[in-house]
Design a protein around this motif. Structure first.
Motif, PDB file in Angstrom:
ATOM      1  N   GLY A   1       0.605  -1.249   0.096  1.00  0.00           N
ATOM      2  CA  GLY A   1      -0.275   0.033  -0.019  1.00  0.00           C
ATOM      3  C   GLY A   1       0.772   1.244  -0.081  1.00  0.00           C
ATOM      4  O   GLY A   1       0.623   2.248  -0.603  1.00  0.00           O
ATOM      5  N   ILE A   2       1.898   1.198   0.890  1.00  0.00           N
ATOM      6  CA  ILE A   2       2.709   2.445   0.816  1.00  0.00           C
ATOM      7  C   ILE A   2       3.493   2.809  -0.581  1.00  0.00           C
ATOM      8  O   ILE A   2       3.770   3.766  -0.811  1.00  0.00           O
TER       9      ILE A   2
ATOM     10  N   SER B   1       1.932   1.874  -3.573  1.00  0.00           N
ATOM     11  CA  SER B   1       0.830   2.101  -4.650  1.00  0.00           C
ATOM     12  C   SER B   1      -0.381   3.023  -4.340  1.00  0.00           C
ATOM     13  O   SER B   1      -0.832   3.541  -5.161  1.00  0.00           O
ATOM     14  N   ALA B   2      -0.638   3.272  -3.096  1.00  0.00           N
ATOM     15  CA  ALA B   2      -1.894   3.922  -2.441  1.00  0.00           C
ATOM     16  C   ALA B   2      -1.690   5.355  -2.489  1.00  0.00           C
ATOM     17  O   ALA B   2      -2.833   6.255  -2.741  1.00  0.00           O
ATOM     18  N   LEU B   3      -0.519   5.922  -2.305  1.00  0.00           N
ATOM     19  CA  LEU B   3      -0.313   7.706  -2.422  1.00  0.00           C
ATOM     20  C   LEU B   3      -0.770   8.030  -3.552  1.00  0.00           C
ATOM     21  O   LEU B   3      -1.317   9.269  -3.693  1.00  0.00           O
ATOM     22  N   GLY B   4      -0.240   7.563  -4.578  1.00  0.00           N
ATOM     23  CA  GLY B   4      -0.876   8.333  -5.802  1.00  0.00           C
ATOM     24  C   GLY B   4      -2.128   8.289  -6.233  1.00  0.00           C
ATOM     25  O   GLY B   4      -2.726   9.461  -6.480  1.00  0.00           O
ATOM     26  N   PRO B   5      -2.961   7.301  -6.081  1.00  0.00           N
ATOM     27  CA  PRO B   5      -4.722   7.318  -6.239  1.00  0.00           C
ATOM     28  C   PRO B   5      -5.070   8.270  -5.054  1.00  0.00           C
ATOM     29  O   PRO B   5      -5.988   9.017  -5.634  1.00  0.00           O
ATOM     30  N   ALA B   6      -4.571   8.304  -3.872  1.00  0.00           N
ATOM     31  CA  ALA B   6      -5.034   9.197  -2.783  1.00  0.00           C
ATOM     32  C   ALA B   6      -4.610  10.586  -3.027  1.00  0.00           C
ATOM     33  O   ALA B   6      -5.689  11.404  -2.855  1.00  0.00           O
TER      34      ALA B   6
ATOM     35  N   GLN C   1     -12.685  10.584  -0.310  1.00  0.00           N
ATOM     36  CA  GLN C   1     -12.220   9.461  -1.538  1.00  0.00           C
ATOM     37  C   GLN C   1     -10.582   9.208  -1.233  1.00  0.00           C
ATOM     38  O   GLN C   1     -10.190   8.060  -1.153  1.00  0.00           O
ATOM     39  N   GLY C   2      -9.888   9.985  -0.918  1.00  0.00           N
ATOM     40  CA  GLY C   2      -8.752   9.958  -0.638  1.00  0.00           C
ATOM     41  C   GLY C   2      -8.170   9.402   0.517  1.00  0.00           C
ATOM     42  O   GLY C   2      -7.438   8.313   0.657  1.00  0.00           O
ATOM     43  N   ALA C   3      -9.402   9.584   1.694  1.00  0.00           N
ATOM     44  CA  ALA C   3      -8.848   8.894   2.857  1.00  0.00           C
ATOM     45  C   ALA C   3      -9.451   7.207   2.820  1.00  0.00           C
ATOM     46  O   ALA C   3      -8.811   6.344   3.212  1.00  0.00           O
ATOM     47  N   GLY C   4     -10.427   6.991   1.746  1.00  0.00           N
ATOM     48  CA  GLY C   4     -10.908   5.775   1.550  1.00  0.00           C
ATOM     49  C   GLY C   4      -9.753   4.798   1.013  1.00  0.00           C
ATOM     50  O   GLY C   4      -9.585   3.892   1.240  1.00  0.00           O
ATOM     51  N   LEU C   5      -9.107   5.440  -0.108  1.00  0.00           N
ATOM     52  CA  LEU C   5      -7.912   4.805  -0.685  1.00  0.00           C
ATOM     53  C   LEU C   5      -6.650   4.407   0.076  1.00  0.00           C
ATOM     54  O   LEU C   5      -6.130   3.361   0.096  1.00  0.00           O
ATOM     55  N   VAL C   6      -6.297   5.583   0.980  1.00  0.00           N
ATOM     56  CA  VAL C   6      -5.342   5.257   1.892  1.00  0.00           C
ATOM     57  C   VAL C   6      -5.643   4.506   3.091  1.00  0.00           C
ATOM     58  O   VAL C   6      -4.905   3.426   3.474  1.00  0.00           O
ATOM     59  N   PHE C   7      -7.069   4.267   3.436  1.00  0.00           N
ATOM     60  CA  PHE C   7      -7.451   3.175   4.481  1.00  0.00           C
ATOM     61  C   PHE C   7      -7.120   1.722   4.196  1.00  0.00           C
ATOM     62  O   PHE C   7      -6.907   0.802   4.813  1.00  0.00           O
ATOM     63  N   PHE C   8      -7.208   1.650   2.566  1.00  0.00           N
ATOM     64  CA  PHE C   8      -6.824   0.285   2.144  1.00  0.00           C
ATOM     65  C   PHE C   8      -5.368  -0.138   2.608  1.00  0.00           C
ATOM     66  O   PHE C   8      -5.071  -1.292   3.002  1.00  0.00           O
ATOM     67  N   ALA C   9      -4.508   0.723   2.727  1.00  0.00           N
ATOM     68  CA  ALA C   9      -3.094   0.176   3.245  1.00  0.00           C
ATOM     69  C   ALA C   9      -3.048   0.164   4.731  1.00  0.00           C
ATOM     70  O   ALA C   9      -2.178  -0.423   5.409  1.00  0.00           O
TER      71      ALA C   9
ATOM     72  N   GLY D   1      -9.846  -1.845  -5.795  1.00  0.00           N
ATOM     73  CA  GLY D   1     -11.092  -1.124  -5.453  1.00  0.00           C
ATOM     74  C   GLY D   1     -12.184  -1.892  -4.943  1.00  0.00           C
ATOM     75  O   GLY D   1     -12.863  -1.570  -3.973  1.00  0.00           O
ATOM     76  N   PHE D   2     -12.546  -3.102  -5.243  1.00  0.00           N
ATOM     77  CA  PHE D   2     -13.409  -4.115  -4.633  1.00  0.00           C
ATOM     78  C   PHE D   2     -12.912  -4.555  -3.133  1.00  0.00           C
ATOM     79  O   PHE D   2     -13.806  -4.506  -2.390  1.00  0.00           O
ATOM     80  N   SER D   3     -11.463  -4.406  -3.149  1.00  0.00           N
ATOM     81  CA  SER D   3     -11.041  -5.161  -1.489  1.00  0.00           C
ATOM     82  C   SER D   3     -11.341  -3.948  -0.753  1.00  0.00           C
ATOM     83  O   SER D   3     -12.010  -4.104   0.587  1.00  0.00           O
ATOM     84  N   SER D   4     -11.259  -2.551  -1.102  1.00  0.00           N
ATOM     85  CA  SER D   4     -11.236  -1.357  -0.365  1.00  0.00           C
ATOM     86  C   SER D   4     -12.898  -1.415   0.085  1.00  0.00           C
ATOM     87  O   SER D   4     -13.321  -1.058   1.159  1.00  0.00           O
ATOM     88  N   PHE D   5     -13.940  -1.529  -0.588  1.00  0.00           N
ATOM     89  CA  PHE D   5     -15.533  -1.591  -0.133  1.00  0.00           C
ATOM     90  C   PHE D   5     -15.538  -2.709   0.778  1.00  0.00           C
ATOM     91  O   PHE D   5     -16.341  -2.497   1.604  1.00  0.00           O
ATOM     92  N   GLY D   6     -15.149  -3.767   0.341  1.00  0.00           N
ATOM     93  CA  GLY D   6     -15.221  -5.077   1.391  1.00  0.00           C
ATOM     94  C   GLY D   6     -14.919  -4.944   2.629  1.00  0.00           C
ATOM     95  O   GLY D   6     -15.467  -5.150   3.712  1.00  0.00           O
ATOM     96  N   VAL D   7     -13.546  -4.371   2.720  1.00  0.00           N
ATOM     97  CA  VAL D   7     -12.955  -4.257   3.960  1.00  0.00           C
ATOM     98  C   VAL D   7     -13.421  -3.220   4.958  1.00  0.00           C
ATOM     99  O   VAL D   7     -13.548  -3.469   6.131  1.00  0.00           O
ATOM    100  N   LEU D   8     -13.906  -2.266   4.286  1.00  0.00           N
ATOM    101  CA  LEU D   8     -14.662  -1.123   5.020  1.00  0.00           C
ATOM    102  C   LEU D   8     -16.045  -1.565   5.567  1.00  0.00           C
ATOM    103  O   LEU D   8     -16.506  -1.090   6.691  1.00  0.00           O
ATOM    104  N   LEU D   9     -16.941  -2.194   4.867  1.00  0.00           N
ATOM    105  CA  LEU D   9     -17.885  -2.953   5.463  1.00  0.00           C
ATOM    106  C   LEU D   9     -17.616  -3.862   6.597  1.00  0.00           C
ATOM    107  O   LEU D   9     -18.450  -3.820   7.575  1.00  0.00           O
ATOM    108  N   TYR D  10     -16.748  -4.671   6.289  1.00  0.00           N
ATOM    109  CA  TYR D  10     -16.122  -5.697   7.558  1.00  0.00           C
ATOM    110  C   TYR D  10     -16.038  -4.661   8.763  1.00  0.00           C
ATOM    111  O   TYR D  10     -16.268  -5.257   9.765  1.00  0.00           O
ATOM    112  N   TYR D  11     -15.167  -3.627   8.743  1.00  0.00           N
ATOM    113  CA  TYR D  11     -14.843  -2.895  10.108  1.00  0.00           C
ATOM    114  C   TYR D  11     -16.205  -2.288  10.387  1.00  0.00           C
ATOM    115  O   TYR D  11     -16.334  -1.907  11.627  1.00  0.00           O
TER     116      TYR D  11
END
Length: 407
Positions: free
Chosen positions: A25-26, A28-33, A182-190, A336-346
């Motif tokens: 994540g460190i 790859s995630a910073l660019g999209p965020a 949206q940036g926070a959601g993308l960074v949260f992936f990591a 993208g799919f993983s981010s949605f799933g993990v946020l619902l999980y938490y």
């Protein structure tokens, strides 16, 4: 034999969490965020950290009360209902299997550009075999990987502030509130790696003491590393340059020390993605084991090796699914799919923590409430394709559960 051995201490648990958080994540995630949040990237990081802290606290309290493998699948089943437990487990297994594929593809992209798929498949096979040999061997490898990656990032951050860049940082347009979310959601992936500590609850010594200590320690270390790297990337590339980069840390290295630093960063990226994949496979297989014990997945997944004490059938099954995804999906779709799933999980984890009794160590009410609302806001703030695709798969899982109950 269906029980797991308690062999992991606090340091081991922290290492497993860091192996997931300070991972691919460190790199790859910073660019999209940055593309979403612009110059407010550090604010997006702070928002993600607040949500992650609430999630970590809720998860740690739940893990102390329910010290068995399964994570939020187990917690929600006991604290809410079997449906919410199933939905959490479904979101975790499906979403994190996609994460495994994303990590494998990241290894391939950095290790051998142009041969990403064969390298990704070989990496999955090798790590599943390692996990089947025993979790302690996995922890030992993760410890080495985390140490090397932290050293690489330390060198990169130091170089970014000491060595002159070969071009000026590029400014970006101001982002609004939606961009920050949206940036926070993308960074949260990591940040999501601390769940791996809880899903290993049945293999941790003295889980009531170890897990609540390990989770915040791992999260705090990861936040410090991410903040330093993000600030350094903004310093060298600027928000515009960072958002336009597909490999931002590699571009940073090329800008400040083109001779030797890029190769070091490439090695660090491969090791980081490998460490993330290793910990992810551990977590997904343990949740699969717990769901299989309750009849939601095939019973064969409950098989635990008598000599190694690991759920080898679940490990192999996860590996097969990950290889299938590597061969059929792209990196962006998997993330993208993983981010949605993990946020619902938490989100479900926070709802479960809210129902704990005071004598069970219930956290202050604002923690699970903030975590629940934060997860839902970040989830719906993700790119539309991720939200729609994730919602469809989660709904299908819910329909399967209802149909089985009625049958």
């Amino acid at each position: 034999m269906n029980s797991l051995r308690r062999t992991l201490g606090t340091r081991d648990a922290v290492v497993i969490g860091l192996g997931s958080m300070i991972g691919a994540g460190i790199f790859s995630a910073l660019g999209p965020a940055a593309h979403a949040a612009g110059p407010w990237l550090l604010l997006a990081l702070a928002v993600a950290t607040v949500v992650a802290y609430c999630n970590a606290t809720s998860t740690a309290r739940l893990a102390a009360v329910h010290p068995s493998s399964g994570g939020t699948y187990l917690y929600a089943t006991r604290q809410l209902s079997p449906f919410w437990g199933y939905l959490a487990g479904w979101s975790f297994v499906v979403g994190k299997t996609a994460s495994c594929a994303a990590m494998a593809m990241t290894v391939g992209a950095y290790a051998w550009p142009g041969r990403e798929v064969p390298v990704a498949v070989a990496t999955v096979v090798a790590l599943v075999a390692l996990n089947c040999l025993g979790v302690q061997k996995s922890v030992a490898l993760t410890r080495v990987i985390v140490t090397v990656v932290v050293l690489v990032l330390t060198v990169l951050v130091f170089s970014a502030w000491v060595l002159p860049a070969d071009h000026a940082p590029v400014a970006a347009a101001q982002a609004g509130a939606l961009g920050v979310i949206q940036g926070a959601g993308l960074v949260f992936f990591a940040f999501a790696g601390y769940a791996r500590i809880a899903t290993l609850g049945e293999e941790v010594r003295d889980p009531a003491r170890t897990i609540p200590r390990a989770v915040p320690i791992a999260l705090a270390i990861a936040f410090v590393v991410y903040a330093l790297v993000a600030a350094s990337a903004l310093h060298v590339l600027g928000a515009g340059g960072l958002s336009a980069s597909t490999a931002p840390l590699l571009d940073m290295a090329r800008s400040v020390a083109p001779g030797w630093l890029p190769a070091v960063v490439q090695v660090g990226a491969v090791l980081a993605a490998t460490g993330s994949l290793l910990a992810l496979v551990l977590g997904v297989s343990r949740t699969s084991l717990a769901m299989a014990r309750d009849g939601h997945l095939p019973g064969a997944l409950t098989t635990v090796s008598e000599s190694r004490g690991v759920p080898w059938v679940a490990e192999v099954a996860v590996g097969v699914l990950v290889v299938a995804l590597v061969l059929t999906v792209d990196l962006r779709g998997a993330i993208g799919f993983s981010s949605f799933g993990v946020l619902l999980y938490y989100a479900i984890a926070n709802a479960s923590a809210f129902t704990l009794k005071p004598e069970q160590g219930r956290p202050a009410a604002w923690i699970p409430v903030t975590g629940l609302i934060g997860c839902l806001v970040l989830a719906v703030g993700l790119p539309a394709a991720s939200v729609i695709g994730g919602a469809i798969v989660v709904a299908l899982g819910a329909l399967v559960f209802v149909a089985r109950r009625r049958g």
